[in-house]
Design a protein around this motif. Structure first.
Motif, PDB file in Angstrom:
ATOM      1  N   GLN A 141       0.886  -1.159   0.000  1.00  0.00           N
ATOM      2  CA  GLN A 141       0.000   0.000   0.000  1.00  0.00           C
ATOM      3  C   GLN A 141       0.924   1.209   0.000  1.00  0.00           C
ATOM      4  N   THR A 142       0.701   2.155  -0.905  1.00  0.00           N
ATOM      5  CA  THR A 142       1.551   3.336  -0.991  1.00  0.00           C
ATOM      6  C   THR A 142       0.721   4.527  -1.449  1.00  0.00           C
ATOM      7  N   THR A 143       1.357   5.662  -1.590  1.00  0.00           N
ATOM      8  CA  THR A 143       0.684   6.888  -2.027  1.00  0.00           C
ATOM      9  C   THR A 143       1.420   7.436  -3.239  1.00  0.00           C
ATOM     10  N   THR A 144       0.675   7.811  -4.272  1.00  0.00           N
ATOM     11  CA  THR A 144       1.319   8.412  -5.434  1.00  0.00           C
ATOM     12  C   THR A 144       1.957   9.735  -5.040  1.00  0.00           C
ATOM     13  N   PHE A 145       3.015  10.083  -5.760  1.00  0.00           N
ATOM     14  CA  PHE A 145       3.713  11.332  -5.500  1.00  0.00           C
ATOM     15  C   PHE A 145       2.862  12.506  -5.980  1.00  0.00           C
ATOM     16  N   ASP A 146       3.310  13.707  -5.689  1.00  0.00           N
ATOM     17  CA  ASP A 146       2.600  14.922  -6.104  1.00  0.00           C
ATOM     18  C   ASP A 146       2.477  15.010  -7.626  1.00  0.00           C
ATOM     19  N   ASN A 147       3.380  14.340  -8.349  1.00  0.00           N
ATOM     20  CA  ASN A 147       3.326  14.355  -9.811  1.00  0.00           C
ATOM     21  C   ASN A 147       2.396  13.275 -10.387  1.00  0.00           C
ATOM     22  N   GLY A 148       1.730  12.496  -9.522  1.00  0.00           N
ATOM     23  CA  GLY A 148       0.803  11.467  -9.984  1.00  0.00           C
ATOM     24  C   GLY A 148       1.449  10.124 -10.279  1.00  0.00           C
ATOM     25  N   PHE A 149       2.744  10.010 -10.058  1.00  0.00           N
ATOM     26  CA  PHE A 149       3.482   8.774 -10.310  1.00  0.00           C
ATOM     27  C   PHE A 149       3.860   8.110  -8.996  1.00  0.00           C
ATOM     28  N   VAL A 150       4.256   6.860  -9.091  1.00  0.00           N
ATOM     29  CA  VAL A 150       4.877   6.145  -7.992  1.00  0.00           C
ATOM     30  C   VAL A 150       5.960   5.275  -8.635  1.00  0.00           C
ATOM     31  N   GLY A 151       7.150   5.250  -8.024  1.00  0.00           N
ATOM     32  CA  GLY A 151       8.262   4.554  -8.652  1.00  0.00           C
ATOM     33  C   GLY A 151       8.782   3.397  -7.829  1.00  0.00           C
TER      34      GLY A 151
END
Length: 191
Positions: A141-151
Motif C-alpha cells: 500500500q503506498t501513495t502516489t507522489f505529487d506528480n501522480g506517479f509512484v516509482g
C-alpha cells in the motif's frame, strides 16, 4: 546523435525565470558531473537519491531549468547546453507508474521534472509480479507522489505485470526492465 536530440529538446522545454548560474565548462566545453550536480542542488547524491528526490518533489517546487530522464541503465540530466549521465545501480531499473481513470499521456522514458499523472497524492495498492518466476516483486500500500506517479526499483531483465487498486477500481498492465523497456508506465487504466 540521440543525446544531441535530447539536449536540443531539453533546451526547447526549459522555461525562463530564476535559475542557477550556468556551470563552468571544462577546457573541452563540457561540465564536470560534480559541478553540474552542485549547480542543480544535487551535490553528493547518487542516481537513486537524485531520482527519489526529484520524483517526490512537489510539482510547484520542480526545477524549471533541469530535465531529468530515467533510462534503463542511466539517469540523463540536462540543462541549457550541458548534459551529464549518472549510472543506475547494477542489476536494477527504476520504473515509474502513473495509474489513471480518465486521462493520461504517452511516455517511454520517465521525466522526473516534467511528467504529470492524473492521480496525485492518492492511496493505492500495488502488486508487481515477475512473469517468468511468478515471484511477487512488490506488494504494498503506498501513495502516489505529487506528480501522480509512484516509482519502484526492479531487477534488470524482468518482465511481468503491474496491478494497481484505488478506491474499488483496478487496472493491470505489463512492464519490462530489459534494455529496451520503458521506465515510464502510463497505460494502467483503473476501471
Amino acid at each position: 546523435m540521440k543525446r544531441a536530440a535530447i539536449a536540443a529538446a531539453a533546451l526547447a522545454l526549459a522555461l525562463t525565470g530564476c535559475s542557477a548560474a550556468d556551470p563552468e565548462p571544462t577546457a573541452d566545453g563540457t561540465v564536470s558531473q560534480d559541478t553540474f550536480l552542485t549547480t542543480h542542488g544535487l551535490a553528493a547524491m547518487d542516481a537513486v537519491e537524485i531520482i527519489d528526490h526529484l520524483d517526490r518533489q512537489k510539482v510547484t517546487e520542480r526545477p524549471t531549468d533541469l530535465i531529468a530522464s530515467v533510462r534503463a541503465d542511466e539517469l540523463l540530466l540536462s540543462s541549457d547546453d550541458q548534459e551529464v549521465v549518472v549510472d543506475l545501480p547494477d542489476n536494477q531499473t527504476y520504473v515509474s507508474v502513473a495509474p489513471y481513470i480518465t486521462s493520461t499521456h504517452d511516455c517511454f522514458y520517465h521525466s522526473l521534472t516534467t511528467c504529470l499523472g492524473e492521480l496525485d497524492n492518492e492511496d493505492i495498492q500495488v502488486t508487481i509480479t515477475d512473469e517468468a518466476t511468478g515471484e511477487v516483486l512488490i506488494d504494498e500500500q503506498t501513495t502516489t507522489f505529487d506528480n501522480g506517479f509512484v516509482g519502484f526499483w526492479l531487477p534488470d531483465d524482468a518482465t511481468g505485470t503491474i496491478e494497481i487498486t484505488h478506491q474499488g477500481r483496478t487496472g493491470v498492465t505489463e512492464f519490462s526492465t530489459t534494455e529496451d523497456g520503458a521506465t515510464c508506465v502510463t497505460d494502467l487504466r483503473l476501471t
